[in-house]
Design a protein around this motif. Structure first.
Motif, mmCIF file in Angstrom:
data_model
loop_
_atom_site.group_PDB
_atom_site.id
_atom_site.type_symbol
_atom_site.label_atom_id
_atom_site.label_comp_id
_atom_site.label_asym_id
_atom_site.label_seq_id
_atom_site.Cartn_x
_atom_site.Cartn_y
_atom_site.Cartn_z
ATOM 1 N N ALA A 1 0.834 -1.210 0.000
ATOM 2 C CA ALA A 1 0.000 0.000 0.000
ATOM 3 C C ALA A 1 0.862 1.250 0.000
ATOM 4 C CB ALA A 1 -0.931 -0.014 1.209
ATOM 5 N N LEU A 2 1.899 1.266 0.847
ATOM 6 C CA LEU A 2 2.790 2.424 0.887
ATOM 7 C C LEU A 2 3.496 2.629 -0.444
ATOM 8 C CD1 LEU A 2 4.564 2.551 4.358
ATOM 9 C CD2 LEU A 2 3.353 4.397 3.203
ATOM 10 N N PHE A 3 3.910 1.534 -1.068
ATOM 11 C CA PHE A 3 4.574 1.636 -2.371
ATOM 12 C C PHE A 3 3.634 2.279 -3.390
ATOM 13 C CE2 PHE A 3 5.768 0.224 -6.577
ATOM 14 C CZ PHE A 3 7.148 0.344 -6.569
ATOM 15 N N VAL A 4 2.388 1.813 -3.443
ATOM 16 C CA VAL A 4 1.425 2.342 -4.404
ATOM 17 C C VAL A 4 1.140 3.815 -4.130
ATOM 18 C CG1 VAL A 4 -0.970 2.191 -5.203
ATOM 19 C CG2 VAL A 4 0.368 0.108 -4.866
ATOM 20 N N ILE A 5 0.952 4.153 -2.851
ATOM 21 C CA ILE A 5 0.635 5.534 -2.484
ATOM 22 C C ILE A 5 1.788 6.476 -2.835
ATOM 23 C CG2 ILE A 5 0.257 7.071 -0.509
ATOM 24 C CD1 ILE A 5 -1.362 4.755 0.753
ATOM 25 N N MET A 6 3.008 6.094 -2.487
ATOM 26 C CA MET A 6 4.156 6.953 -2.766
ATOM 27 C C MET A 6 4.474 6.992 -4.259
ATOM 28 S SD MET A 6 4.461 7.976 0.249
ATOM 29 C CE MET A 6 5.834 9.112 0.076
ATOM 30 N N LEU A 7 4.212 5.895 -4.970
ATOM 31 C CA LEU A 7 4.361 5.906 -6.429
ATOM 32 C C LEU A 7 3.405 6.914 -7.040
ATOM 33 C CD1 LEU A 7 5.448 4.658 -9.113
ATOM 34 C CD2 LEU A 7 3.570 2.995 -8.952
ATOM 35 N N GLY A 8 2.155 6.909 -6.553
ATOM 36 C CA GLY A 8 1.175 7.870 -7.056
ATOM 37 C C GLY A 8 1.602 9.305 -6.820
ATOM 38 N N GLN B 1 15.040 2.282 6.392
ATOM 39 C CA GLN B 1 13.786 1.602 6.064
ATOM 40 C C GLN B 1 12.735 2.579 5.550
ATOM 41 O OE1 GLN B 1 12.240 -1.470 8.705
ATOM 42 N NE2 GLN B 1 14.192 -1.502 9.773
ATOM 43 N N ILE B 2 12.580 3.710 6.218
ATOM 44 C CA ILE B 2 11.592 4.693 5.774
ATOM 45 C C ILE B 2 11.988 5.266 4.423
ATOM 46 C CG2 ILE B 2 10.489 6.904 6.296
ATOM 47 C CD1 ILE B 2 10.720 6.226 9.238
ATOM 48 N N LEU C 1 -6.443 3.047 -6.331
ATOM 49 C CA LEU C 1 -5.885 1.810 -5.790
ATOM 50 C C LEU C 1 -5.307 2.044 -4.397
ATOM 51 C CD1 LEU C 1 -5.288 -1.172 -6.410
ATOM 52 C CD2 LEU C 1 -3.092 -0.463 -7.378
ATOM 53 N N SER C 2 -4.681 3.199 -4.203
ATOM 54 C CA SER C 2 -4.118 3.506 -2.891
ATOM 55 C C SER C 2 -5.222 3.656 -1.849
ATOM 56 C CB SER C 2 -3.272 4.783 -2.965
ATOM 57 O OG SER C 2 -4.068 5.912 -3.251
ATOM 58 N N LEU C 3 -6.351 4.252 -2.228
ATOM 59 C CA LEU C 3 -7.482 4.362 -1.310
ATOM 60 C C LEU C 3 -8.040 2.988 -0.959
ATOM 61 C CD1 LEU C 3 -9.422 7.450 -2.751
ATOM 62 C CD2 LEU C 3 -8.099 7.336 -0.630
ATOM 63 N N PHE C 4 -8.071 2.098 -1.941
ATOM 64 C CA PHE C 4 -8.535 0.730 -1.711
ATOM 65 C C PHE C 4 -7.632 0.021 -0.706
ATOM 66 C CE2 PHE C 4 -7.977 -3.778 -2.939
ATOM 67 C CZ PHE C 4 -9.249 -4.245 -2.617
ATOM 68 N N ASN D 1 -0.254 11.776 7.180
ATOM 69 C CA ASN D 1 -0.028 10.575 6.366
ATOM 70 C C ASN D 1 -0.312 9.344 7.235
ATOM 71 O OD1 ASN D 1 0.872 8.523 4.696
ATOM 72 N ND2 ASN D 1 2.681 9.636 4.001
ATOM 73 N N GLY D 2 -1.587 8.979 7.317
ATOM 74 C CA GLY D 2 -2.011 7.887 8.176
ATOM 75 C C GLY D 2 -1.391 6.553 7.813
ATOM 76 N N THR D 3 -1.204 6.310 6.521
ATOM 77 C CA THR D 3 -0.649 5.024 6.098
ATOM 78 C C THR D 3 0.785 4.852 6.580
ATOM 79 O OG1 THR D 3 -1.987 5.253 4.091
ATOM 80 C CG2 THR D 3 -0.377 3.481 4.134
#
Length: 294
Positions: A14-21, A142-143, A175-178, A242-244
């Protein structure tokens, strides 16, 4: 939903998708804005990186929270901005470029500030002899990996394939919201026996943090005589966390590995859509002249 699958597989994805977006909508010009138009950027960064943790610590110290939930609130306060704040700024007809700039720069800086804020919070609320700490260098790495790599990939796609990036970006946002919804559902399901007590204990505190930081962000921007659109962007960036990322720091096996500390961020991630929608509705209807330069 097994917690190990949630934290070891779904959360990093999820983090990957969100940060990619987020990266798909970024260019190098966004980072240069701190030089070309520094006032709103510096004000926004001050509010995000200094004022927000201070307000979070005040709330965590004042309100009756368990030590773990107090630390969880501080983890949330240490993770400002995110793609959701960009979306709220857009819906509120604010300065989207400034919003993206603040999100991008704060994401870089918080790689270093998150372990400092979180370790200070654990010492403050869990006691001086607490054995659980975020190792600074390991946490920074890591972050950086879970944020910088997808953001950089998104920026590369935006630069070399702008048409493709523009088409993909809207789908990545949905997708990130999903994924965010699945994560929140998984956390609440795992803690289902305690959801109501947790919500009664920390829900109103996270809502208060959300509203208070929005008001303070707006007030600072007005005092600094920032234009209306930039004021809206700063209000959103300071008030929408950034809750995620906060959930990842709290519950990932290689970081804090404490699902209870992720509860404030999970509950907050539900409430922020309501306050974000309220901000967007209010700001988009408010006459620009009434909130322009004072």
């Amino acid at each position: 939903m097994q917690s190990n699958f949630l934290t070891a597989v779904l959360l990093p994805l999820a983090l990957f998708v969100i940060m990619l977006g987020m990266g798909l909508g970024l260019t190098l010009k966004d980072f240069k804005r701190i030089v070309t138009d520094p006032k709103p950027v510096l004000l926004g960064l001050f509010a995000q990186l200094v004022m927000l943790p201070l307000v979070g610590f005040l709330f965590a110290s004042t309100f009756p929270l368990t030590p773990e939930l107090a630390v969880g609130l501080m983890v949330l306060a240490a993770c400002p901005g995110g793609p959701t704040s960009n979306m709220v700024t857009y819906l509120a007809k604010g300065n989207v470029a400034l919003s993206i700039t603040l999100t991008a720069i704060s994401s870089l800086i918080t790689i270093f500030t998150i372990p400092l804020v979180v370790n200070f919070s654990m010492q403050s609320f869990l006691g001086e002899n607490v054995s659980l700490q975020l190792p600074f260098l390991q946490t920074v790495i890591q972050i950086a990996v879970i944020t910088l790599i997808p953001v950089t990939l998104g920026m590369v796609l935006h630069h070399y394939a702008p048409a493709f990036a523009a088409r993909v970006e809207k789908w990545v946002k949905w997708l990130s919201l999903f994924f965010l919804g699945l994560i929140i559902f998984g956390l609440l399901l795992k803690e289902r026996a305690n959801v109501l007590p947790f919500f009664l204990q920390v829900g109103w505190v996270t809502l208060a943090l959300n509203i208070a930081t929005m008001v303070l962000g707006y007030g600072l921007a007005r005092l600094a005589k920032i234009d209306h659109k930039s004021t809206v962007a700063i209000t959103s960036e300071v008030g929408i966390q950034n809750g995620t990322l906060a959930i990842a720091v709290a519950s990932a096996p290689t970081l804090l590995n404490n699902p209870t500390m992720a509860i404030p961020a999970a509950i907050y991630s539900l409430l922020m859509f309501l306050t974000g929608a309220a901000l967007a509705s209010w700001a988009s209807r408010k006459p620009v002249d009434s909130v322009a330069d004072m």
